[in-house]
Design an enzyme around this catalytic site. Structure first.
Site, PDB file in Angstrom:
ATOM      1  N   TYR A 151      15.200  30.001   6.910  1.00 25.38           N
ATOM      2  CA  TYR A 151      14.034  30.686   7.371  1.00 25.38           C
ATOM      3  C   TYR A 151      13.936  30.922   8.762  1.00 25.38           C
ATOM      4  CZ  TYR A 151      11.353  30.191   2.608  1.00 25.38           C
ATOM      5  OH  TYR A 151      11.151  30.084   1.480  1.00 25.38           O
ATOM      6  N   LYS A 184       0.786  -1.316   0.107  1.00 24.09           N
ATOM      7  CA  LYS A 184      -0.024   0.170  -0.126  1.00 24.09           C
ATOM      8  C   LYS A 184       0.634   1.425   0.115  1.00 24.09           C
ATOM      9  CE  LYS A 184      -0.286  -0.213   5.029  1.00 24.09           C
ATOM     10  NZ  LYS A 184      -0.885  -0.736   6.175  1.00 24.09           N
TER      11      LYS A 184
HETATM   12  C1  LIG Z   1      -0.256  -1.619   6.690  1.00 27.78           C
HETATM   13  C2  LIG Z   1      -0.872  -2.668   7.675  1.00 27.78           C
HETATM   14  C3  LIG Z   1      -0.084  -3.967   7.611  1.00 27.78           C
HETATM   15  C4  LIG Z   1       1.460  -4.008   7.483  1.00 27.78           C
HETATM   16  O1  LIG Z   1       1.893  -3.531   8.564  1.00 27.78           O
HETATM   17  P1  LIG Z   1       3.469  -3.471   8.708  1.00 27.78           P
HETATM   18  O2  LIG Z   1       4.062  -3.182  10.176  1.00 27.78           O
HETATM   19  O3  LIG Z   1       4.040  -2.495   7.929  1.00 27.78           O
HETATM   20  O4  LIG Z   1       4.025  -5.017   8.698  1.00 27.78           O
HETATM   21  C5  LIG Z   1      -0.727  -5.270   8.371  1.00 27.78           C
HETATM   22  N1  LIG Z   1      -2.350  -5.047   8.431  1.00 27.78           N
HETATM   23  C6  LIG Z   1      -2.644  -3.912   8.438  1.00 27.78           C
HETATM   24  C7  LIG Z   1      -4.234  -3.829   8.602  1.00 27.78           C
HETATM   25  C8  LIG Z   1      -2.140  -2.757   7.900  1.00 27.78           C
HETATM   26  O5  LIG Z   1      -2.937  -1.687   7.495  1.00 27.78           O
END
Ligand SMILES: *Cc1c(COP(=O)(O)O)cnc(C)c1O
Length: 358
Positions: free
Chosen positions: A255, A34
């Site tokens: 800045y 994702k």
């Molecule tokens: C992003 C996500 C994961 C993966 O988590 P990591 O800590 O990056 O391995 C697993 N389950 C859900 C529901 C997530 O949103």
């Protein structure tokens, strides 16, 4: 053109996948890509890893569409699931697996028994209070779903809010609640994220959902007993020096007079800023890596550039490449200097930064 790039090491990615596979044993593996593969590039990462897992995981339908348009055939699970019937039609036509976490989604399924995804992950809220059905609703819910699909296609899922603390009462409270559902309903289950896979050796599940470890970042907030994981950073974020000048003692840099030269100081201006994903809040003194040495950030990070004290760096010149994080500077170091997590830093690398795969 500006040489501000994120170099993505596919060799290190493969190394991390092997580490994950070893820890995961015979359990099935969903690799999470994702948020543009946590900033590493959705389609290139998907193409590289698709044969090394049982499923690819994304957050939103749009991400699944990008993968199917790229002709990636691997199983895909969408964590937020479908938002309406049109999404569901797309899921079916493109063989996409869904999570369901609310009655709105359940009703759409029940009203459209011809539109049932191959696998349905039923998300239970065991403590995070964001998404999911209550464990007490499990029995009625699963009975309803069993009228439209085979139980073998159902997976009871929950997400852990504190697995980064390792052996922790809050985690056991969550896993106990899922366990109590599974005692009455023989279903596949899905619990583990990266910190759970890394630290909870005795926890088993049917489907692990692993993201951060893939990219070689540390998923833990506490040290592991076994001295840590052998992970290698996949992303090296680099940008060139675009200008060099001297700030006289007492002069300000950047800045808001956020940094004042304590003595005459050589300042290198580096071609990366917060619009690229390097956080504006990163503290003065935070390390960057130039020509084999560490130099400290000096002055507020701007939108397109940042400034570094290179007084102690030898033979520094325009065009020299600076590593912001990667092989020499752990992303965790910058995350703590910017009061955030490695997850946020990686996933916020902007579209303006080209990714190079090597
Ligand atoms: C992003 C996500 C994961 C993966 O988590 P990591 O800590 O990056 O391995 C697993 N389950 C859900 C529901 C997530 O949103």
């Amino acid at each position: 053109m500006r040489k501000t790039h994120a170099y993505i090491s596919l060799i290190n990615l493969d190394h991390n996948i092997r580490t994950i596979q070893q820890l995961n044993g015979s359990e099935r593996l969903i690799l999470m890509i994702k948020a543009n593969a946590y900033g590493h590039g959705l389609v290139p990462i998907a193409n590289h890893i698709k044969g090394k897992c049982d499923c690819l995981g994304v957050a939103i339908p749009e991400e699944a569409v990008i993968l199917r348009n790229a002709e990636i055939e691997q199983n895909i699970l969408v964590l937020e699931g479908f938002f309406d019937r049109d999404d569901l039609v797309y899921f079916i036509e493109n063989r996409i697996w869904t999570v369901i976490h609310n009655y709105h989604q359940l009703d759409i399924l029940i009203q459209n028994p011809e539109l049932i995804p191959e696998k349905i992950f039923i998300k239970f809220d065991t403590g995070m209070n964001r998404l999911g059905f209550q464990p007490s609703e499990a029995e009625a819910l699963i009975a309803k779903l069993a009228t439209i699909t085979n139980r073998q296609n159902l997976v009871a899922m929950t997400h852990l809010g504190n697995a980064d603390f390792g052996n922790d009462q809050r985690t056991w409270s969550q896993t106990d609640q899922l366990e109590s559902i599974l005692k009455k309903q023989a279903l596949d289950n899905s619990i583990k994220n990266s910190p759970a896979l890394a630290s909870l050796k005795h926890l088993s599940n049917s489907w692990s959902r692993i993201g951060l470890m893939l990219y070689g970042a540390d998923p833990m907030s506490v040290p592991l007993d076994n001295g840590g994981l052998s992970l290698k950073p996949v992303m090296s974020l680099k940008a060139p020096i675009m200008a060099i000048r001297t700030a006289k003692q007492g002069e300000a840099v950047g800045y808001g007079n956020h940094w004042i030269a304590p003595k005459d100081t050589t300042i290198a201006t580096v071609a990366i800023g917060y619009a690229d994903g390097y956080p504006r809040i990163t503290a003065n003194g935070s390390p960057v890596y130039i020509n084999g040495q560490i130099a400290p950030l000096a002055g507020r990070v701007s939108m397109d550039m940042l400034t570094v004290d290179v007084s102690d760096i030898e033979a520094v010149k325009i065009g020299d490449m600076v590593e912001l994080w990667g092989k020499n500077i752990p992303v965790e170091t910058i995350a703590s200097a910017a009061m955030t997590s490695n997850y946020e830093l990686l996933s916020r690398i902007g579209e303006r930064v080209p990714r190079y795969y090597e």
